[in-house]
Design a protein around this motif. Sequence first.
Motif, PDB file in Angstrom:
ATOM      1  N   THR A 292       0.840  -1.195   0.000  1.00  8.09           N
ATOM      2  CA  THR A 292       0.000   0.000   0.000  1.00  8.09           C
ATOM      3  C   THR A 292       0.879   1.250   0.000  1.00  8.09           C
ATOM      4  OG1 THR A 292      -1.565  -1.234   1.341  1.00  8.09           O
ATOM      5  CG2 THR A 292      -1.948   1.138   1.158  1.00  8.09           C
ATOM      6  N   SER A 293       0.513   2.236  -0.825  1.00  7.10           N
ATOM      7  CA  SER A 293       1.253   3.501  -0.868  1.00  7.10           C
ATOM      8  C   SER A 293       0.579   4.510   0.051  1.00  7.10           C
ATOM      9  CB  SER A 293       1.272   4.051  -2.298  1.00  7.10           C
ATOM     10  OG  SER A 293       1.626   3.040  -3.209  1.00  7.10           O
ATOM     11  N   PHE A 294       1.388   5.424   0.584  1.00  8.61           N
ATOM     12  CA  PHE A 294       0.861   6.423   1.510  1.00  8.61           C
ATOM     13  C   PHE A 294       1.344   7.818   1.157  1.00  8.61           C
ATOM     14  CE2 PHE A 294       0.656   2.572   4.046  1.00  8.61           C
ATOM     15  CZ  PHE A 294      -0.496   2.720   4.794  1.00  8.61           C
ATOM     16  N   LEU A 295       0.512   8.798   1.472  1.00  6.93           N
ATOM     17  CA  LEU A 295       0.946  10.187   1.529  1.00  6.93           C
ATOM     18  C   LEU A 295       0.527  10.674   2.910  1.00  6.93           C
ATOM     19  CD1 LEU A 295       2.091  12.787   0.228  1.00  6.93           C
ATOM     20  CD2 LEU A 295      -0.222  13.308  -0.537  1.00  6.93           C
ATOM     21  N   ILE A 296       1.495  11.132   3.704  1.00 12.73           N
ATOM     22  CA  ILE A 296       1.220  11.435   5.104  1.00 12.73           C
ATOM     23  C   ILE A 296       1.552  12.883   5.420  1.00 12.73           C
ATOM     24  CG2 ILE A 296       1.727  10.816   7.506  1.00 12.73           C
ATOM     25  CD1 ILE A 296       2.549   8.071   6.586  1.00 12.73           C
ATOM     26  N   ILE A 297       0.571  13.631   5.923  1.00  9.14           N
ATOM     27  CA  ILE A 297       0.835  14.945   6.518  1.00  9.14           C
ATOM     28  C   ILE A 297       1.197  14.689   7.969  1.00  9.14           C
ATOM     29  CG2 ILE A 297      -0.168  17.127   7.311  1.00  9.14           C
ATOM     30  CD1 ILE A 297      -2.034  17.128   5.013  1.00  9.14           C
ATOM     31  N   GLU A 298       2.307  15.247   8.429  1.00  7.54           N
ATOM     32  CA  GLU A 298       2.663  15.000   9.821  1.00  7.54           C
ATOM     33  C   GLU A 298       3.572  16.105  10.340  1.00  7.54           C
ATOM     34  OE1 GLU A 298       1.395  12.453  11.958  1.00  7.54           O
ATOM     35  OE2 GLU A 298       2.323  13.987  13.194  1.00  7.54           O
ATOM     36  N   HIS A 299       3.387  16.461  11.590  1.00  7.35           N
ATOM     37  CA  HIS A 299       4.285  17.411  12.244  1.00  7.35           C
ATOM     38  C   HIS A 299       5.322  16.683  13.091  1.00  7.35           C
ATOM     39  CE1 HIS A 299       2.488  21.142  11.044  1.00  7.35           C
ATOM     40  NE2 HIS A 299       1.289  20.739  11.389  1.00  7.35           N
ATOM     41  N   ASN A 300       4.991  15.472  13.493  1.00  8.16           N
ATOM     42  CA  ASN A 300       5.885  14.701  14.341  1.00  8.16           C
ATOM     43  C   ASN A 300       7.077  14.213  13.516  1.00  8.16           C
ATOM     44  OD1 ASN A 300       7.116  12.497  15.662  1.00  8.16           O
ATOM     45  ND2 ASN A 300       5.284  12.199  16.921  1.00  8.16           N
ATOM     46  N   MET A 301       8.235  14.838  13.731  1.00  6.83           N
ATOM     47  CA  MET A 301       9.386  14.534  12.874  1.00  6.83           C
ATOM     48  C   MET A 301       9.944  13.135  13.121  1.00  6.83           C
ATOM     49  SD  MET A 301       9.612  16.788  10.664  1.00  6.83           S
ATOM     50  CE  MET A 301      11.152  16.408   9.826  1.00  6.83           C
ATOM     51  N   GLU A 302       9.661  12.592  14.295  1.00 10.33           N
ATOM     52  CA  GLU A 302      10.103  11.223  14.562  1.00 10.33           C
ATOM     53  C   GLU A 302       9.410  10.269  13.584  1.00 10.33           C
ATOM     54  OE1 GLU A 302       9.001   9.790  18.428  1.00 10.33           O
ATOM     55  OE2 GLU A 302       9.488   7.738  17.835  1.00 10.33           O
ATOM     56  N   LEU A 303       8.115  10.485  13.438  1.00 11.37           N
ATOM     57  CA  LEU A 303       7.347   9.641  12.522  1.00 11.37           C
ATOM     58  C   LEU A 303       7.806   9.854  11.088  1.00 11.37           C
ATOM     59  CD1 LEU A 303       3.524   9.072  12.662  1.00 11.37           C
ATOM     60  CD2 LEU A 303       4.597   9.592  10.496  1.00 11.37           C
ATOM     61  N   VAL A 304       7.995  11.125  10.725  1.00 13.75           N
ATOM     62  CA  VAL A 304       8.396  11.440   9.349  1.00 13.75           C
ATOM     63  C   VAL A 304       9.754  10.813   9.041  1.00 13.75           C
ATOM     64  CG1 VAL A 304       9.027  13.320   7.784  1.00 13.75           C
ATOM     65  CG2 VAL A 304       7.036  13.571   9.292  1.00 13.75           C
ATOM     66  N   THR A 305      10.686  10.986   9.954  1.00 13.02           N
ATOM     67  CA  THR A 305      12.040  10.476   9.726  1.00 13.02           C
ATOM     68  C   THR A 305      12.036   8.952   9.618  1.00 13.02           C
ATOM     69  OG1 THR A 305      12.752  12.271  11.152  1.00 13.02           O
ATOM     70  CG2 THR A 305      14.415  10.664  10.543  1.00 13.02           C
ATOM     71  N   ARG A 306      11.214   8.328  10.429  1.00 17.29           N
ATOM     72  CA  ARG A 306      11.229   6.866  10.429  1.00 17.29           C
ATOM     73  C   ARG A 306      10.525   6.288   9.194  1.00 17.29           C
ATOM     74  NH1 ARG A 306       8.793   3.281  15.307  1.00 17.29           N
ATOM     75  NH2 ARG A 306       7.957   1.587  14.037  1.00 17.29           N
ATOM     76  N   LEU A 307       9.435   6.908   8.762  1.00 17.38           N
ATOM     77  CA  LEU A 307       8.605   6.274   7.738  1.00 17.38           C
ATOM     78  C   LEU A 307       8.775   6.845   6.337  1.00 17.38           C
ATOM     79  CD1 LEU A 307       5.151   5.977   9.561  1.00 17.38           C
ATOM     80  CD2 LEU A 307       6.883   4.210   9.314  1.00 17.38           C
ATOM     81  N   CYS A 308       8.964   8.140   6.228  1.00 17.71           N
ATOM     82  CA  CYS A 308       8.715   8.778   4.939  1.00 17.71           C
ATOM     83  C   CYS A 308       9.954   8.890   4.057  1.00 17.71           C
ATOM     84  CB  CYS A 308       8.111  10.165   5.143  1.00 17.71           C
ATOM     85  SG  CYS A 308       6.574  10.117   6.069  1.00 17.71           S
ATOM     86  N   ARG A 309       9.867   8.386   2.850  1.00 21.26           N
ATOM     87  CA  ARG A 309      10.880   8.551   1.808  1.00 21.26           C
ATOM     88  C   ARG A 309      10.115   8.728   0.515  1.00 21.26           C
ATOM     89  NH1 ARG A 309      12.778   7.873   5.886  1.00 21.26           N
ATOM     90  NH2 ARG A 309      14.550   6.740   6.699  1.00 21.26           N
ATOM     91  N   PRO A 310      10.144   9.819  -0.131  1.00 20.68           N
ATOM     92  CA  PRO A 310      10.745  11.093   0.225  1.00 20.68           C
ATOM     93  C   PRO A 310       9.791  11.951   1.062  1.00 20.68           C
ATOM     94  CG  PRO A 310       9.772  11.274  -1.930  1.00 20.68           C
ATOM     95  CD  PRO A 310       9.485   9.863  -1.435  1.00 20.68           C
ATOM     96  N   VAL A 311      10.244  13.181   1.315  1.00 22.33           N
ATOM     97  CA  VAL A 311       9.416  14.143   2.024  1.00 22.33           C
ATOM     98  C   VAL A 311       9.218  15.368   1.133  1.00 22.33           C
ATOM     99  CG1 VAL A 311       9.301  15.686   4.029  1.00 22.33           C
ATOM    100  CG2 VAL A 311      10.238  13.370   4.278  1.00 22.33           C
ATOM    101  N   LEU A 312       7.977  15.821   1.023  1.00 26.69           N
ATOM    102  CA  LEU A 312       7.685  17.061   0.300  1.00 26.69           C
ATOM    103  C   LEU A 312       7.508  18.163   1.332  1.00 26.69           C
ATOM    104  CD1 LEU A 312       4.753  15.676  -1.909  1.00 26.69           C
ATOM    105  CD2 LEU A 312       7.142  15.855  -2.602  1.00 26.69           C
ATOM    106  N   VAL A 313       8.096  19.337   1.072  1.00 29.90           N
ATOM    107  CA  VAL A 313       7.940  20.456   2.002  1.00 29.90           C
ATOM    108  C   VAL A 313       7.111  21.538   1.326  1.00 29.90           C
ATOM    109  CG1 VAL A 313       9.073  22.112   3.497  1.00 29.90           C
ATOM    110  CG2 VAL A 313      10.199  19.937   2.962  1.00 29.90           C
ATOM    111  N   LEU A 314       6.032  21.904   1.983  1.00 27.43           N
ATOM    112  CA  LEU A 314       5.143  22.927   1.462  1.00 27.43           C
ATOM    113  C   LEU A 314       5.269  24.156   2.356  1.00 27.43           C
ATOM    114  CD1 LEU A 314       3.080  22.651  -0.904  1.00 27.43           C
ATOM    115  CD2 LEU A 314       1.310  22.333   0.808  1.00 27.43           C
ATOM    116  N   ALA A 315       5.421  25.331   1.754  1.00 26.86           N
ATOM    117  CA  ALA A 315       5.460  26.560   2.546  1.00 26.86           C
ATOM    118  C   ALA A 315       4.752  27.652   1.775  1.00 26.86           C
ATOM    119  CB  ALA A 315       6.905  26.959   2.839  1.00 26.86           C
ATOM    120  N   GLN A 316       3.855  28.330   2.417  1.00 22.17           N
ATOM    121  CA  GLN A 316       3.062  29.400   1.809  1.00 22.17           C
ATOM    122  C   GLN A 316       2.455  28.952   0.480  1.00 22.17           C
ATOM    123  OE1 GLN A 316       5.886  32.630   1.880  1.00 22.17           O
ATOM    124  NE2 GLN A 316       5.129  33.309   3.870  1.00 22.17           N
TER     125      GLN A 316
END
Lengths: 249, 309
Positions: free
Chosen positions: A200-224
């Motif tokens: 299963t593929s995922f797209l995850i919005i998350e503020h918890n960087m522990e979760l992001v670092t452990r799970l997410c490859r790659p990470v998209l950064v959105l600003a403004q």
Amino acid sequence: MLVAEGVSKSFGGPPVVQDVSFTLTRGAITGLIGPNGAGKTTLFNCLAGSLKPSAGRITLDGVRIDGLRPDQVFGHGLARTFQIPKPFPAMTVLENVMLAPPGQLGERFWTNWLRPGAVAAEERRIRDRARHWLDFVGLTRLAQEPARVLSGGQRKLLELARVLVAEPRLILLDEPGAGVAPPLLETIMEKIEVLNAQGTSFLIIEHNMELVTRLCRPVLVLAQGRLLLEGAPEEVKRDPRVIEAYLGA
Amino acid sequence: MELLAYGSFFLCFASIFAVMALGLNLQWGFAGLFNVGVAGFVAIGAYASALLTTSLGWPVALGWIGAMAAAGIAAFIVGLAALRLREDYLAITTFGIAVVIQLVALNAQALTGGPFGIQSIPKPLSAWLGAGLAWNLAYLALVLGVVGLAWWGLERLVAGPWGRVLRAIREDEAAAASLGKPARRYRLQAFVLGCMLMGLGGALYAHFVGYIAPEDFLPVLTFQVWAMLIVGGSGRNLGAVAGAVLVWGIWTVSGGLLRDLLPQAEQARGAALQVVLIGVLIAAILVARPRGLFGERATVSRHAAEDAT
């Protein structure tokens, strides 16, 4: 598998999401991070059909899904959860999950009269599937309780089970870790890893960087409203532009 | 003997109301649709069946089917336009539509007989049974059969996947849509099916009384059916039926008492007192049992309650 090209969304004023393009790879867990108000949830809503993008196109495995209603997007194999979980509070936990499988025979009202045997047999199959996924997220014990008794973290797990029973190809998770007690967060992360290993593929919005670092490859950064960069979590965390976006210039 | 006659008469009315309350329960109890135009759809059914069986000479059974079809078609048209509206706006719209329907019945004299209504609506089987107690009992059996059939049909619907989707849409439309359930389609289905039952209730009424007029379909009828559902407990078919019997019982007993106790000049005010009485009953029930006498259950599908094997 999912391709967004030049997606923008404005609500009359300045655009909340502006010309965002990215591609989600099949089998990946992609992270979507950014400061509050960056437009992450708005982008999510555009992908899931809750909002119609002002411009741009979104395709899922080559099929255009922008402009479709949420129920139609779901029908194409893209499921989402909510930042603040939305259980059906008066329904049992089990039936919250039984609701989700698409194309149930008994959802057409006349089949309940004309083919009650077939509907009953299907209900038993769906019930067993729902129990399987409740077991997976550890909510079996609460199956016959109304969903309103669940804690915030349990509601997140219920939403996960509800989405999983429908066997979508891509799951959008909106802050699966927010407001979740640490032991439950660990459970949620493990579940995501297991599911991802099963394809299963995922797209995850998350503020918890522990979760992001452990799970997410790659990470998209959105600003403004704009896509700032895309990369591995370690790179992203070190990038001065990201630090600036979070802390302000 | 007199008690039997009165009892059958009373139960006939209560059962007819039960059919309407079952229809409203499908709309409000399961789909959360705030239909305050019950009287309008009852009127459509009553007039449709009355006209089909008098003007066109159709058999009563076909008149009933015609009543359901007419109310269903009207509900489909109204629903297409009005079901986009949420709660209170839907209530205002349906209320207005019911008033319009009543005014049409009052003014379209060529079709509906205007204020004089339609008379000599055929009573089924009266050729054999006459117009006395035997006919009353036979008609009661017929109406009870209809209630039973409606009950069975509704239980099949709501205690399964279709009812589960309705409940989900009622509780959180966005969440239901995110799980692939198109809210509008299900709402429209529930609205049309519920209104068909209301139309059937109207037809049962017309052929029981044998005479209908526009004043039979005033907003107080809507109020009565709503009172029945709230007192009995919405979201549960048992609640709708029990509420119909109970509220109709209180309505007739209080009506009789007021007629006996009040002087002739005060009778009109007495009728208003009845509405107040039912209002107080609703308030009392809502305080004591917010979900009505028989509230809804958490488990929707009859298959979800069984233990896994």
